[in-house]
Design a protein around this motif. Structure first.
Motif, PDB file in Angstrom:
ATOM      1  N   ILE A 179       0.836  -1.198   0.000  1.00  0.00           N
ATOM      2  CA  ILE A 179       0.000   0.000   0.000  1.00  0.00           C
ATOM      3  C   ILE A 179       0.870   1.245   0.000  1.00  0.00           C
ATOM      4  N   GLU A 180       1.926   1.233   0.777  1.00  0.00           N
ATOM      5  CA  GLU A 180       2.843   2.379   0.810  1.00  0.00           C
ATOM      6  C   GLU A 180       3.608   2.478  -0.504  1.00  0.00           C
ATOM      7  N   GLU A 181       3.951   1.339  -1.087  1.00  0.00           N
ATOM      8  CA  GLU A 181       4.660   1.367  -2.366  1.00  0.00           C
ATOM      9  C   GLU A 181       3.780   1.969  -3.460  1.00  0.00           C
ATOM     10  N   ALA A 182       2.478   1.647  -3.415  1.00  0.00           N
ATOM     11  CA  ALA A 182       1.564   2.230  -4.399  1.00  0.00           C
ATOM     12  C   ALA A 182       1.452   3.739  -4.213  1.00  0.00           C
ATOM     13  N   ALA A 183       1.431   4.185  -2.944  1.00  0.00           N
ATOM     14  CA  ALA A 183       1.377   5.623  -2.679  1.00  0.00           C
ATOM     15  C   ALA A 183       2.658   6.301  -3.149  1.00  0.00           C
ATOM     16  N   ALA A 184       3.814   5.627  -2.976  1.00  0.00           N
ATOM     17  CA  ALA A 184       5.079   6.200  -3.425  1.00  0.00           C
ATOM     18  C   ALA A 184       5.113   6.319  -4.944  1.00  0.00           C
ATOM     19  N   ILE A 185       4.546   5.334  -5.644  1.00  0.00           N
ATOM     20  CA  ILE A 185       4.494   5.385  -7.108  1.00  0.00           C
ATOM     21  C   ILE A 185       3.644   6.571  -7.573  1.00  0.00           C
ATOM     22  N   ARG A 190       7.044  10.060   2.274  1.00  0.00           N
ATOM     23  CA  ARG A 190       6.801   9.190   3.413  1.00  0.00           C
ATOM     24  C   ARG A 190       5.839   9.823   4.405  1.00  0.00           C
ATOM     25  N   LEU A 191       6.041  11.107   4.717  1.00  0.00           N
ATOM     26  CA  LEU A 191       5.148  11.765   5.669  1.00  0.00           C
ATOM     27  C   LEU A 191       3.728  11.852   5.130  1.00  0.00           C
ATOM     28  N   GLN A 192       3.598  12.141   3.840  1.00  0.00           N
ATOM     29  CA  GLN A 192       2.276  12.216   3.224  1.00  0.00           C
ATOM     30  C   GLN A 192       1.606  10.846   3.222  1.00  0.00           C
ATOM     31  N   THR A 193       2.383   9.800   3.028  1.00  0.00           N
ATOM     32  CA  THR A 193       1.838   8.440   3.058  1.00  0.00           C
ATOM     33  C   THR A 193       1.332   8.087   4.443  1.00  0.00           C
ATOM     34  N   VAL A 194       2.116   8.455   5.454  1.00  0.00           N
ATOM     35  CA  VAL A 194       1.683   8.174   6.828  1.00  0.00           C
ATOM     36  C   VAL A 194       0.394   8.916   7.144  1.00  0.00           C
ATOM     37  N   ARG A 195       0.321  10.178   6.732  1.00  0.00           N
ATOM     38  CA  ARG A 195      -0.838  11.009   7.086  1.00  0.00           C
ATOM     39  C   ARG A 195      -2.088  10.603   6.324  1.00  0.00           C
ATOM     40  N   LYS A 196      -1.961  10.287   5.034  1.00  0.00           N
ATOM     41  CA  LYS A 196      -3.139  10.053   4.212  1.00  0.00           C
ATOM     42  C   LYS A 196      -3.474   8.579   4.008  1.00  0.00           C
ATOM     43  N   VAL A 197      -2.522   7.697   4.271  1.00  0.00           N
ATOM     44  CA  VAL A 197      -2.759   6.271   4.021  1.00  0.00           C
ATOM     45  C   VAL A 197      -2.706   5.461   5.316  1.00  0.00           C
ATOM     46  N   ILE A 198      -1.606   5.589   6.051  1.00  0.00           N
ATOM     47  CA  ILE A 198      -1.408   4.733   7.226  1.00  0.00           C
ATOM     48  C   ILE A 198      -2.366   5.104   8.352  1.00  0.00           C
ATOM     49  N   LEU A 199      -2.480   6.397   8.666  1.00  0.00           N
ATOM     50  CA  LEU A 199      -3.316   6.807   9.804  1.00  0.00           C
ATOM     51  C   LEU A 199      -4.790   6.445   9.611  1.00  0.00           C
ATOM     52  N   PRO A 200      -5.389   6.661   8.422  1.00  0.00           N
ATOM     53  CA  PRO A 200      -6.783   6.213   8.261  1.00  0.00           C
ATOM     54  C   PRO A 200      -6.947   4.707   8.441  1.00  0.00           C
ATOM     55  N   LEU A 201      -5.992   3.918   7.958  1.00  0.00           N
ATOM     56  CA  LEU A 201      -6.076   2.473   8.126  1.00  0.00           C
ATOM     57  C   LEU A 201      -5.872   2.062   9.580  1.00  0.00           C
ATOM     58  N   ALA A 202      -5.094   2.845  10.313  1.00  0.00           N
ATOM     59  CA  ALA A 202      -4.780   2.509  11.701  1.00  0.00           C
ATOM     60  C   ALA A 202      -5.753   3.124  12.694  1.00  0.00           C
ATOM     61  N   LEU A 203      -6.872   3.681  12.208  1.00  0.00           N
ATOM     62  CA  LEU A 203      -7.814   4.348  13.099  1.00  0.00           C
ATOM     63  C   LEU A 203      -8.316   3.459  14.245  1.00  0.00           C
ATOM     64  N   PRO A 204      -8.651   2.167  14.006  1.00  0.00           N
ATOM     65  CA  PRO A 204      -9.078   1.329  15.140  1.00  0.00           C
ATOM     66  C   PRO A 204      -8.011   1.211  16.219  1.00  0.00           C
ATOM     67  N   SER A 205      -6.763   1.024  15.810  1.00  0.00           N
ATOM     68  CA  SER A 205      -5.693   0.917  16.798  1.00  0.00           C
ATOM     69  C   SER A 205      -5.446   2.242  17.498  1.00  0.00           C
ATOM     70  N   LEU A 206      -5.552   3.344  16.768  1.00  0.00           N
ATOM     71  CA  LEU A 206      -5.409   4.654  17.389  1.00  0.00           C
ATOM     72  C   LEU A 206      -6.500   4.884  18.436  1.00  0.00           C
ATOM     73  N   MET A 207      -7.722   4.463  18.125  1.00  0.00           N
ATOM     74  CA  MET A 207      -8.825   4.598  19.070  1.00  0.00           C
ATOM     75  C   MET A 207      -8.581   3.762  20.319  1.00  0.00           C
ATOM     76  N   ALA A 208      -8.166   2.518  20.122  1.00  0.00           N
ATOM     77  CA  ALA A 208      -7.912   1.638  21.261  1.00  0.00           C
ATOM     78  C   ALA A 208      -6.775   2.169  22.117  1.00  0.00           C
ATOM     79  N   THR A 209      -5.709   2.609  21.475  1.00  0.00           N
ATOM     80  CA  THR A 209      -4.560   3.132  22.215  1.00  0.00           C
ATOM     81  C   THR A 209      -4.932   4.413  22.946  1.00  0.00           C
ATOM     82  N   GLY A 210      -5.662   5.298  22.269  1.00  0.00           N
ATOM     83  CA  GLY A 210      -6.065   6.541  22.903  1.00  0.00           C
ATOM     84  C   GLY A 210      -6.956   6.317  24.111  1.00  0.00           C
TER      85      GLY A 210
END
Length: 288
Positions: A179-185, A190-210
């Motif tokens: 998924i990150e490789e597709a965003a890089a293409i 990297r920062l844009q990938t984390v903000r727009k791709v990784i964080l939305p996918l990690a929302l359940p874990s962010l909620m649980a951790t928060g």
């Protein structure tokens, strides 16, 4: 009847016994606490073992006493709740700001000792909190943050970041690198990938951790006592509840009302975020 059928029936019956047992030991203390909080003190003294409250004895005056300001003769829990909310929300925000890049680095970047970093993060919990209390108090006193809600939140961040990184890392490793490789293409950095791709996918874990971090900050007592004891206007709700429990002149019904007030916000948050919490806590369990 085959052995498999017998085991299915046996465990099917035992499952309900286990669920009922866990429900009783979990709900019964909370129910009794709520029951005592809506009873007048004289009814409690007459029949302390009663598991029901009659309509004539039912009262909410204990909650009014708990929530009223001290100037009006109450216990001032509204102020304590606000202080706890500010500290807990600030702790969650600061912890996630630090934990997200840390968890991403541990899960994605390759560097010497990256496999051992997670264990080193959790090693901080090998030291008792009392061992860290005095050095932290001295440091923050010199920085002028010893009686500050901001200083208390920073202390909590130091405690919660390691476990937050560990929890987030277990989820991030389950996100396919493709998924990150597709965003890089597509031209994303990297920062844009984390903000727009990784964080939305990690929302359940962010909620649980928060939510987990929020509960730690909301219920913590030792550092709150150490940093805020000299300034009652900045007390958190756990300090206010300790004040009630130590007061001989305070009826136990008011103490129970304060305990309910302390518990309700976390319970409501838990039920509001139950689905994301469950998904976030179980993420990373399947390593296939």
């Amino acid at each position: 009847m085959t052995r498999a059928q017998f085991e299915d029936r046996l465990f099917g019956v035992l499952r309900w016994f286990v669920i009922a047992f866990l429900a009783v030991i979990t709900v019964a203390p909370f129910y009794y606490m709520v029951l005592l909080s809506v009873k007048p003190i004289d009814a409690l003294l007459l029949d302390p073992g009663s598991l029901w409250v009659s309509a004539k004895d039912f009262t909410l005056s204990t909650y009014r006493d708990v929530l009223k300001s001290t100037d009006d003769g109450g216990q001032g829990f509204v102020k304590f709740l606000l202080n706890s909310a500010l500290v807990s929300i600030g702790t969650v925000i600061l912890t996630l700001l630090a934990a997200v890049p840390g968890a991403y680095a541990v899960s994605r970047l390759k560097f010497f000792g990256h496999r051992q970093v997670s264990a080193l993060f959790l090693a901080v919990y090998l030291f008792p909190a009392t061992l860290l209390a005095v050095p932290l108090f001295v440091i923050f006193a010199k920085l002028g943050l010893s009686s500050s809600l901001v200083g208390l939140a920073i202390v909590y961040v130091a405690q919660t970041v390691p476990v937050a990184i560990y929890m987030l890392k277990n989820y991030l490793v389950t996100i396919p690198p493709s998924i990150e490789e597709a965003a890089a293409i597509d031209g994303a950095g990297r920062l844009q990938t984390v903000r727009k791709v990784i964080l939305p996918l990690a929302l359940p874990s962010l909620m649980a951790t928060g939510l987990y971090v929020f509960m730690i900050a909301w219920n913590e007592f030792l550092f709150a006592l150490l940093f805020l004891a000299a300034d009652p206007e900045k007390w958190t709700v756990s300090l206010g509840l300790a004040q009630l429990s130590n007061g001989v002149e305070v009826p136990k019904t008011i103490l129970m009302a304060g305990s309910v007030v302390l518990t309700i916000p976390v319970v409501l948050l838990f039920f509001a975020a139950e689905r994301m919490l469950t998904e976030g806590l179980t993420s990373g369990a399947d390593k296939s």
